[in-house]
Design a protein around this motif. Structure first.
Motif, mmCIF file in Angstrom:
data_model
loop_
_atom_site.group_PDB
_atom_site.id
_atom_site.type_symbol
_atom_site.label_atom_id
_atom_site.label_comp_id
_atom_site.label_asym_id
_atom_site.label_seq_id
_atom_site.Cartn_x
_atom_site.Cartn_y
_atom_site.Cartn_z
ATOM 1 N N GLU A 145 0.835 -1.199 0.000
ATOM 2 C CA GLU A 145 0.000 0.000 0.000
ATOM 3 C C GLU A 145 0.872 1.252 0.000
ATOM 4 O O GLU A 145 1.921 1.307 0.650
ATOM 5 C CB GLU A 145 -0.909 0.019 1.228
ATOM 6 C CG GLU A 145 -2.011 -1.026 1.214
ATOM 7 C CD GLU A 145 -3.134 -0.658 0.264
ATOM 8 O OE1 GLU A 145 -3.319 0.540 0.016
ATOM 9 O OE2 GLU A 145 -3.805 -1.584 -0.234
ATOM 10 N N MET A 146 0.437 2.274 -0.728
ATOM 11 C CA MET A 146 1.108 3.566 -0.707
ATOM 12 C C MET A 146 0.764 4.283 0.592
ATOM 13 O O MET A 146 -0.419 4.422 0.930
ATOM 14 C CB MET A 146 0.658 4.405 -1.905
ATOM 15 C CG MET A 146 1.234 5.804 -1.945
ATOM 16 S SD MET A 146 3.029 5.795 -2.190
ATOM 17 C CE MET A 146 3.386 7.565 -2.127
ATOM 18 N N LYS A 181 -0.217 7.015 3.239
ATOM 19 C CA LYS A 181 -1.077 8.182 3.093
ATOM 20 C C LYS A 181 -0.447 9.385 3.786
ATOM 21 O O LYS A 181 0.346 9.253 4.712
ATOM 22 C CB LYS A 181 -2.471 7.903 3.674
ATOM 23 C CG LYS A 181 -3.208 6.758 2.984
ATOM 24 C CD LYS A 181 -4.608 6.587 3.533
ATOM 25 C CE LYS A 181 -5.317 5.389 2.904
ATOM 26 N NZ LYS A 181 -5.406 5.476 1.454
ATOM 27 N N HIS A 200 3.012 16.337 -7.593
ATOM 28 C CA HIS A 200 2.539 15.642 -8.788
ATOM 29 C C HIS A 200 2.307 16.605 -9.950
ATOM 30 O O HIS A 200 1.828 16.196 -11.007
ATOM 31 C CB HIS A 200 1.242 14.888 -8.487
ATOM 32 C CG HIS A 200 1.439 13.692 -7.615
ATOM 33 N ND1 HIS A 200 1.842 12.463 -8.102
ATOM 34 C CD2 HIS A 200 1.306 13.536 -6.276
ATOM 35 C CE1 HIS A 200 1.936 11.605 -7.109
ATOM 36 N NE2 HIS A 200 1.620 12.225 -5.983
ATOM 37 N N ARG A 259 9.746 11.830 3.877
ATOM 38 C CA ARG A 259 9.124 11.171 2.730
ATOM 39 C C ARG A 259 10.032 10.084 2.168
ATOM 40 O O ARG A 259 9.590 8.965 1.880
ATOM 41 C CB ARG A 259 8.779 12.211 1.652
ATOM 42 C CG ARG A 259 7.631 13.115 2.019
ATOM 43 C CD ARG A 259 7.541 14.323 1.109
ATOM 44 N NE ARG A 259 8.652 15.253 1.331
ATOM 45 C CZ ARG A 259 8.700 16.492 0.841
ATOM 46 N NH1 ARG A 259 7.704 16.948 0.090
ATOM 47 N NH2 ARG A 259 9.718 17.276 1.092
ATOM 48 N N MET A 301 9.467 6.038 2.142
ATOM 49 C CA MET A 301 9.369 5.358 0.846
ATOM 50 C C MET A 301 10.548 4.432 0.570
ATOM 51 O O MET A 301 10.400 3.397 -0.082
ATOM 52 C CB MET A 301 9.266 6.392 -0.280
ATOM 53 C CG MET A 301 7.981 7.211 -0.268
ATOM 54 S SD MET A 301 6.500 6.191 -0.424
ATOM 55 C CE MET A 301 6.755 5.446 -2.031
ATOM 56 N N LEU A 340 10.004 0.669 -0.879
ATOM 57 C CA LEU A 340 10.299 0.370 -2.279
ATOM 58 C C LEU A 340 11.412 -0.663 -2.414
ATOM 59 O O LEU A 340 11.393 -1.485 -3.340
ATOM 60 C CB LEU A 340 10.676 1.654 -3.025
ATOM 61 C CG LEU A 340 9.533 2.658 -3.229
ATOM 62 C CD1 LEU A 340 10.052 3.931 -3.881
ATOM 63 C CD2 LEU A 340 8.419 2.054 -4.065
ATOM 64 N N ARG A 394 8.593 10.081 -8.172
ATOM 65 C CA ARG A 394 7.189 9.794 -7.865
ATOM 66 C C ARG A 394 6.862 8.304 -8.032
ATOM 67 O O ARG A 394 5.794 7.932 -8.517
ATOM 68 C CB ARG A 394 6.256 10.649 -8.742
ATOM 69 C CG ARG A 394 6.383 12.150 -8.487
ATOM 70 C CD ARG A 394 5.192 12.928 -9.003
ATOM 71 N NE ARG A 394 5.196 13.096 -10.428
ATOM 72 C CZ ARG A 394 5.464 14.247 -11.065
ATOM 73 N NH1 ARG A 394 5.770 15.328 -10.351
ATOM 74 N NH2 ARG A 394 5.417 14.329 -12.364
ATOM 75 N N GLU A 401 5.762 4.806 -6.708
ATOM 76 C CA GLU A 401 4.973 4.164 -5.665
ATOM 77 C C GLU A 401 5.140 2.650 -5.800
ATOM 78 O O GLU A 401 5.624 2.161 -6.826
ATOM 79 C CB GLU A 401 3.497 4.553 -5.817
ATOM 80 C CG GLU A 401 3.257 6.051 -5.735
ATOM 81 C CD GLU A 401 1.788 6.415 -5.945
ATOM 82 O OE1 GLU A 401 0.940 5.492 -5.935
ATOM 83 O OE2 GLU A 401 1.491 7.620 -6.117
ATOM 84 N N ARG A 432 3.104 0.464 -6.572
ATOM 85 C CA ARG A 432 2.413 -0.059 -7.745
ATOM 86 C C ARG A 432 3.184 0.149 -9.047
ATOM 87 O O ARG A 432 2.823 -0.417 -10.083
ATOM 88 C CB ARG A 432 1.023 0.589 -7.861
ATOM 89 C CG ARG A 432 1.057 2.096 -8.114
ATOM 90 C CD ARG A 432 -0.346 2.696 -7.995
ATOM 91 N NE ARG A 432 -0.330 4.138 -8.155
ATOM 92 C CZ ARG A 432 -0.578 4.761 -9.305
ATOM 93 N NH1 ARG A 432 -0.851 4.056 -10.390
ATOM 94 N NH2 ARG A 432 -0.578 6.074 -9.372
ATOM 95 N N HIS A 433 4.247 0.970 -9.002
ATOM 96 C CA HIS A 433 5.052 1.206 -10.197
ATOM 97 C C HIS A 433 6.238 0.265 -10.321
ATOM 98 O O HIS A 433 6.873 0.200 -11.371
ATOM 99 C CB HIS A 433 5.581 2.650 -10.198
ATOM 100 C CG HIS A 433 4.509 3.691 -10.202
ATOM 101 N ND1 HIS A 433 4.505 4.767 -9.338
ATOM 102 C CD2 HIS A 433 3.392 3.816 -10.967
ATOM 103 C CE1 HIS A 433 3.442 5.524 -9.573
ATOM 104 N NE2 HIS A 433 2.747 4.966 -10.555
ATOM 105 N N HIS A 452 7.747 9.224 -15.406
ATOM 106 C CA HIS A 452 8.509 9.241 -14.154
ATOM 107 C C HIS A 452 9.979 9.617 -14.356
ATOM 108 O O HIS A 452 10.754 9.630 -13.390
ATOM 109 C CB HIS A 452 8.422 7.870 -13.476
ATOM 110 C CG HIS A 452 7.041 7.483 -13.072
ATOM 111 N ND1 HIS A 452 6.454 7.911 -11.897
ATOM 112 C CD2 HIS A 452 6.100 6.734 -13.692
ATOM 113 C CE1 HIS A 452 5.223 7.432 -11.809
ATOM 114 N NE2 HIS A 452 4.981 6.714 -12.890
#
Length: 341
Positions: free
Chosen positions: A46-47, A49, A55, A219, A223, A227, A304, A306, A308-309, A327
């Motif tokens: 999950e990213m 929140k 963006h 951040r 991340m 990742l 950027r 996430e 999902r990428h 990206h």
């Protein structure tokens, strides 16, 4: 008074049309490109929140130019905000401070046209270096694709290291006004590479780096580890063996076909674009089992990113040699040329 020259409206319109058309002539990208990252085919992490990620800005060109990136092996995943203040009693800290003192502003090898990016990494120090009685440290160099497991930390050895691997082969033309002796002192001395007999080429294994510098920006601190775990999971699912975790036996840098090195690194700029990822694809990396492609030997910066990428990056960039333009922050070629779209 001389009569005012009157341009017929139809000619003015034609001229504007031509100018507008000329500005829109498409320039082919210097490598294969796919516009967007494909959607994942399986569940991913999950990213988080609440992270303030930019963006809005176009990412292309947000990577600062550099000639070489030095990745210092530290065996840990976070550092003080200013890495030169960290590792005071550690060999890796001595390497970082020593190099910054030589190639940074005011150093004897300082050159504004030869920016050296000095970065800490989670890759562990080599066993030989850590067990040595003398002070030594380990580092990787990109886009040279070199691994140096045993770098002596005395001033003379560090000076040789800079001359052998970090100086430009040809000084920038702006230095042409200098006397020949001074220009020669700014050039790389390739013969000095032989004084580092343990240096090894990274020819086959892609290296994936994620900014995880939590003490610099939360951040990236959030991340980075997320990742890294996702890249390791996806790469293993694609048949790669993976290294890059500190403190567990499989973290040492390895170079072989079907293997990837994944690590967390310190600040590289652009916290607001977290997650920030660099993918270095070695000169002999095979894309989909074929011959080396256009991206072989290059480094590609993404922002950027996430969870999902991650599958899309592995599929498009690492396996098929295509850059995901949505990206793309920039890139670097083997000769140090900066890549843009």
């Amino acid at each position: 008074m001389a009569p005012r020259l009157r341009i017929p409206p139809e000619l003015l319109t034609a001229t504007r049309s031509y100018a507008t058309t000329s500005r829109r002539i498409p320039i082919p990208p210097p490598f294969p490109v796919t516009r967007s990252c494909p959607e994942p085919t399986c569940p991913c992490a999950e990213m988080p929140k609440g992270l303030e990620i930019d963006h809005a800005q176009n990412l292309n060109g947000t990577m600062a130019g550099y000639a070489q990136q030095v990745l210092i092996s530290t065996g840990q995943s976070d550092w003080r905000s200013r890495i030169e203040e960290d590792g005071v009693d550690e060999r890796w800290g001595m390497l970082g401070r020593g190099l910054k003192g030589m190639v940074g502003r005011g150093g004897k090898f300082s050159d504004p046209y030869n920016n050296i990016l000095i970065t800490n990494s989670s890759f562990p120090t080599s066993q030989a270096s850590s067990s040595s009685n003398s002070k030594r440290a380990s580092a990787l160099l990109f886009p040279s694709f070199k691994y140096l497991p045993n770098i002596p930390l005395d001033e003379e050895s560090l000076s040789r290291f800079v001359q052998a691997y970090l100086l430009p082969r040809t000084p920038h033309p702006a230095h042409d006004i200098l006397p020949k002796e001074e220009r020669d002192a700014m050039k790389r001395v390739q013969a000095l590479e032989s004084t580092f007999p343990d240096a090894a080429d990274i020819r086959h294994s892609p290296t994936i780096l994620i900014c995880g510098h939590g003490h610099r920006d939360k951040r990236c601190g959030i991340m980075g580890p997320l990742l890294r775990a996702e890249f390791r999971r996806v790469l293993r699912g694609k048949g790669f063996s993976v290294a890059g975790d500190e403190g567990n036996g499989d973290g040492a840098v390895v170079d072989k076909v079907g293997h990837a090195n994944v690590g967390v690194i310190s600040h590289i700029g652009g916290h607001k674009y977290a997650g920030n990822v660099i993918v270095y694809l070695p000169p002999e990396h095979r894309f989909s089992g074929e011959e080396p492609g256009t991206l072989a030997g290059k480094g590609i910066w993404y922002g950027r990113i996430e969870p999902r990428h991650v599958e899309g990056i592995v599929q498009e960039t690492i396996l098929h040699g295509r850059v995901i333009s949505d990206h793309f922050r920039g890139g670097i070629a083997p000769d140090g040329k900066i890549l843009r779209l």
